[in-house]
Scaffold this motif. Structure first.
Motif, PDB file in Angstrom:
ATOM      1  N   LEU A 101     -15.020  13.429 -15.974  1.00 26.49           N
ATOM      2  CA  LEU A 101     -15.869  14.387 -16.680  1.00 26.49           C
ATOM      3  C   LEU A 101     -16.246  15.587 -15.808  1.00 26.49           C
ATOM      4  O   LEU A 101     -16.452  15.461 -14.607  1.00 26.49           O
ATOM      5  CB  LEU A 101     -17.173  13.706 -17.119  1.00 26.49           C
ATOM      6  N   ASN A 147     -11.308  16.103 -24.211  1.00 27.88           N
ATOM      7  CA  ASN A 147     -12.473  16.288 -25.081  1.00 27.88           C
ATOM      8  C   ASN A 147     -13.370  17.404 -24.556  1.00 27.88           C
ATOM      9  O   ASN A 147     -13.563  17.531 -23.354  1.00 27.88           O
ATOM     10  CB  ASN A 147     -13.305  14.998 -25.138  1.00 27.88           C
ATOM     11  N   TYR A 176     -18.257  14.383 -28.079  1.00 29.34           N
ATOM     12  CA  TYR A 176     -19.131  13.886 -27.013  1.00 29.34           C
ATOM     13  C   TYR A 176     -19.007  12.370 -26.848  1.00 29.34           C
ATOM     14  O   TYR A 176     -18.912  11.850 -25.750  1.00 29.34           O
ATOM     15  CB  TYR A 176     -20.582  14.270 -27.342  1.00 29.34           C
ATOM     16  N   ALA A 234     -15.788  11.550 -25.152  1.00 29.54           N
ATOM     17  CA  ALA A 234     -15.807  11.892 -23.728  1.00 29.54           C
ATOM     18  C   ALA A 234     -16.601  10.850 -22.937  1.00 29.54           C
ATOM     19  O   ALA A 234     -16.221  10.466 -21.835  1.00 29.54           O
ATOM     20  CB  ALA A 234     -16.409  13.275 -23.527  1.00 29.54           C
ATOM     21  N   ARG A 235     -17.720  10.389 -23.512  1.00 25.25           N
ATOM     22  CA  ARG A 235     -18.554   9.409 -22.807  1.00 25.25           C
ATOM     23  C   ARG A 235     -18.103   7.975 -23.052  1.00 25.25           C
ATOM     24  O   ARG A 235     -18.745   7.044 -22.589  1.00 25.25           O
ATOM     25  CB  ARG A 235     -20.015   9.549 -23.263  1.00 25.25           C
ATOM     26  N   LEU A 277     -16.961  18.364 -20.627  1.00 26.76           N
ATOM     27  CA  LEU A 277     -15.525  18.340 -20.894  1.00 26.76           C
ATOM     28  C   LEU A 277     -14.840  17.268 -20.072  1.00 26.76           C
ATOM     29  O   LEU A 277     -15.244  16.942 -18.970  1.00 26.76           O
ATOM     30  CB  LEU A 277     -14.888  19.714 -20.699  1.00 26.76           C
ATOM     31  N   GLN A 278     -13.818  16.718 -20.690  1.00 23.42           N
ATOM     32  CA  GLN A 278     -13.126  15.581 -20.079  1.00 23.42           C
ATOM     33  C   GLN A 278     -11.674  15.950 -19.854  1.00 23.42           C
ATOM     34  O   GLN A 278     -10.985  16.378 -20.777  1.00 23.42           O
ATOM     35  CB  GLN A 278     -13.206  14.371 -21.014  1.00 23.42           C
TER      36      GLN A 278
END
Lengths: 407, 240
Positions: A59, A98, A127, A130-131, A229-230
């Motif tokens: 990330l 992402n 989101y 990404a998480r 952002l990933q």
């Protein structure tokens, strides 16, 4: 021949049980502590790796720049320099999996007679990807919810526990954030603490547009403070950082001599340093335990030396009836190896069972890997051979006549 | 004439001491043939123990040659000497030298460990040898449980287990009372009658009287070498 030698070594061990047991004790403690320390160290590494993985991997976080009003500079994140269009442009770049613009803050949640303060995250569905955040029930709001600023919310476990009765299902209930009613459409899976110790489950996730219009309010429509952002892989991260920086500088029309009006932070760096800390810690534990293994080995050497002196006459007799030097060497070496392997096995059992005991009593994470057990075993056997060799050689080098005369 | 089991020529041994080189054995010539029963006699310091150690391949000479069954052992390495001690020579010591924590059958069979014989075969042969010296039924006993005379019989059984060409006995009756000593000597006589060559060291004349030949050492030399014709007559039949 080796079988006969093994028998002789076994017999010698059985002859002096107390001495054998005491010699083994050093090995038992050495191997036991190595196994235990490695289990604790690897457990800590595993626990940290778990925490890191809850943050999401690879990330970056983009933060808008500071403002300068009449010489008063705000901190980062206050300038209206990032907007949703930036996020959309970044999503078009290579190696980005992402991109989620985020507007978050702490707000009071109200449900019936209860209220609770939690982190409210206004964002897009990306989101959650990404998480790596999953739902335990319900569904995630879609892009259309973001476009039309619907009043829906996903609720984290801690927030739900504080607003609802234990047996109450939050799904479909309406809570209020700053007088605005939100329908809960999903419950978030538990993530636990992050590296700062903040409870990640004390969270409500709502569409970005709803958050900006109904909850926080923004001075410039479309501007956001942060973008998560990933990158698609860890290897792609440096390239992503460069291309994102270049793109934003271009979009923000920054000249060569101007500083960035945003910050880009690598979340993996923090995770790496945490992982490095635990790795060093487990190495340290292993090193300390190895010292006890070494001491155990020296114990074997001591006892074997005493044993050689004590059995000088026996060695003389054996030589007189035809034992070659290498037979004597083999016998004493085998004795040392058998003692260390037996001590090793007992140590393994004790180390593993005390690791399990610690795990049961303290809930500390314990990881017993086949690798660490194998390493402990091989090292211990090696220690036995290494420290057994000197006394064995001493025994083999005895002069038969002198040995026979020895009282 | 039977072949020579032992033939030494100009055999000598010197020890390095603080006072310089000390010659313990000063060039000895001796031939012992198959079936002989030789007593080696002499006061302490006469070189008889040094000679015994050389005969037993426990030590190597500093000069001269030693042919054991026509093989010169004077220049052999320690492994070859060990194999000779294991297969060709049987030792009997004054102090019996049994391993105290080992059963009698295992004690007797110990040389077979170094000949690479399997455990069950070793034990069976050990019991057979114990029976031969009149101790059948004691296979599982420990050395401390039996008398000195019995221990020496066990030691003789151990010396016999690899069917050696030669038995070397160093004061075998020194730790025994005279009656038991006589019994042990009778056993040696019986073994000699079966054709085994026996060399024993003693300082007691009545023990030496059992031997067919008496070699006397003094100051590193052989001073007398006589045939003892009365030996076979003096010997009583073995009572075991």
């Amino acid at each position: 021949m080796l079988g006969a030698m093994l028998g002789e070594a076994w017999h010698a061990m059985g002859c002096n049980r107390m001495r054998t047991a005491l010699t083994m004790l050093g090995m038992v403690i050495g191997v036991g502590s190595v196994v235990l320390m490695m289990a604790i160290g690897q457990g800590a590494q595993y626990a940290v790796a778990q925490t890191i993985s809850t943050m999401g991997s690879n990330l970056y976080i983009l933060i808008s720049g500071s403002t300068n009003t009449s010489g008063v500079r705000t901190g980062s994140g206050f300038g209206p320099t990032l907007n949703v269009a930036d996020a959309e442009a970044i999503a078009e770049l290579d190696d980005i999996s992402n991109v989620a613009p985020v507007h978050q803050g702490t707000q009071q949640l109200v449900y019936g007679a209860k209220n609770w303060s939690a982190t409210v995250v206004g964002t897009t569905p990306a989101y959650l990807d990404a998480r790596a955040w999953t739902l335990t029930s319900g569904y995630v709001f879609g892009e259309s919810d973001v476009r039309s600023a619907t009043r829906v919310a996903l609720i984290g476990r801690t927030a739900a526990e504080n607003l609802f009765e234990p047996n109450e299902d939050p799904l479909g209930k309406t809570i209020r954030i700053r007088q605005t009613p939100f329908v809960i459409i999903g419950t978030l899976g538990a993530k636990g603490q992050n590296l700062d110790g903040r409870d990640q489950d004390d969270t409500i996730i709502i569409p970005l547009t709803t958050a900006q219009r109904k909850v926080f309010g923004v001075p410039f429509a479309g501007s956001v403070r942060t973008v998560v952002l990933q990158a698609s892989s860890a290897e792609a991260m440096p390239a992503v950082e460069k291309s994102v920086t270049a793109l934003l500088r271009q979009r923000h029309r920054l000249r060569e001599d101007m500083d960035n009006d945003f910050y880009i932070r690598n979340l993996a760096a923090a995770a790496d340093s945490a992982a490095e800390t635990t790795r060093v810690m487990s190495l340290l534990l292993g090193a300390i335990a190895s010292v006890s293994l070494l001491v155990g080995g020296i114990g074997i050497m001591n006892i074997m030396l005493v044993s050689v002196t004590e059995r000088t006459r026996e060695i003389g007799i054996r030589m007189a009836i035809g034992a070659r030097q290498k037979d004597i060497l083999t016998q004493f070496l085998l004795e040392a190896i058998m003692i260390s392997i037996a001590g090793c096995l007992i140590g393994l059992v004790l180390g593993i069972s005390s690791a399990l005991l610690i795990n049961a009593i303290t809930n500390m994470v314990i990881v017993i890997s086949g690798g660490s057990v194998l390493v402990a075993f091989t090292v211990a056997a090696g220690v036995g051979v290494f420290f057994g060799f000197y006394p064995a050689r001493k025994a083999a080098a005895l002069d038969p006549i002198e040995a026979l005369r020895y009282q | 004439m039977p072949e020579a089991v032992i033939r030494v020529a100009g055999l000598g041994k010197s020890y390095v001491t603080a006072a310089g080189l000390f010659p313990a054995l000063k060039g000895v010539d001796l031939t012992i043939r198959r079936g002989e029963f030789v007593a080696i006699m002499g006061p302490s310091g006469s070189g008889k123990s040094t000679f015994m150690n050389l005969l037993g391949c426990l030590d190597t000479p500093t000069m001269g040659d030693y042919y054991l069954v026509e093989r010169n052992v004077a220049h052999m390495g320690s492994d070859e000497l060990a194999i000779l001690r294991n297969r060709t020579i049987g030792f009997v010591f004054q102090g019996f030298n049994l391993l105290p924590r080992m059963s009698l059958e295992d004690n007797v069979a110990l040389p077979l460990v170094y000949s690479g014989i399997e455990r069950e075969v070793r034990r069976a042969k050990g019991r057979q040898m114990l029976a031969r010296v009149g101790l059948d039924g004691y296979a599982k006993s420990l050395p401390a449980r039996i008398s000195g005379g019995q221990q020496q019989r066990v030691a003789i059984a151990r010396a016999l287990i690899n069917s050696p060409r030669l038995i070397l006995a160093d004061e075998p009756t020194g730790n025994l009372d005279s009656h038991t000593g006589e019994e042990i000597m009778a056993l040696f006589g019986q073994l000699n009658d079966e054709g085994i060559t026996i060399v024993l060291v003693t300082h007691e004349a009545d023990i030496a009287a059992h031997a067919k030949r008496q070699v006397r050492f003094f100051d590193g030399h052989i001073v007398s070498d006589i045939i003892n014709d009365s030996a076979t007559l003096a010997r009583k039949p073995a009572s075991c």
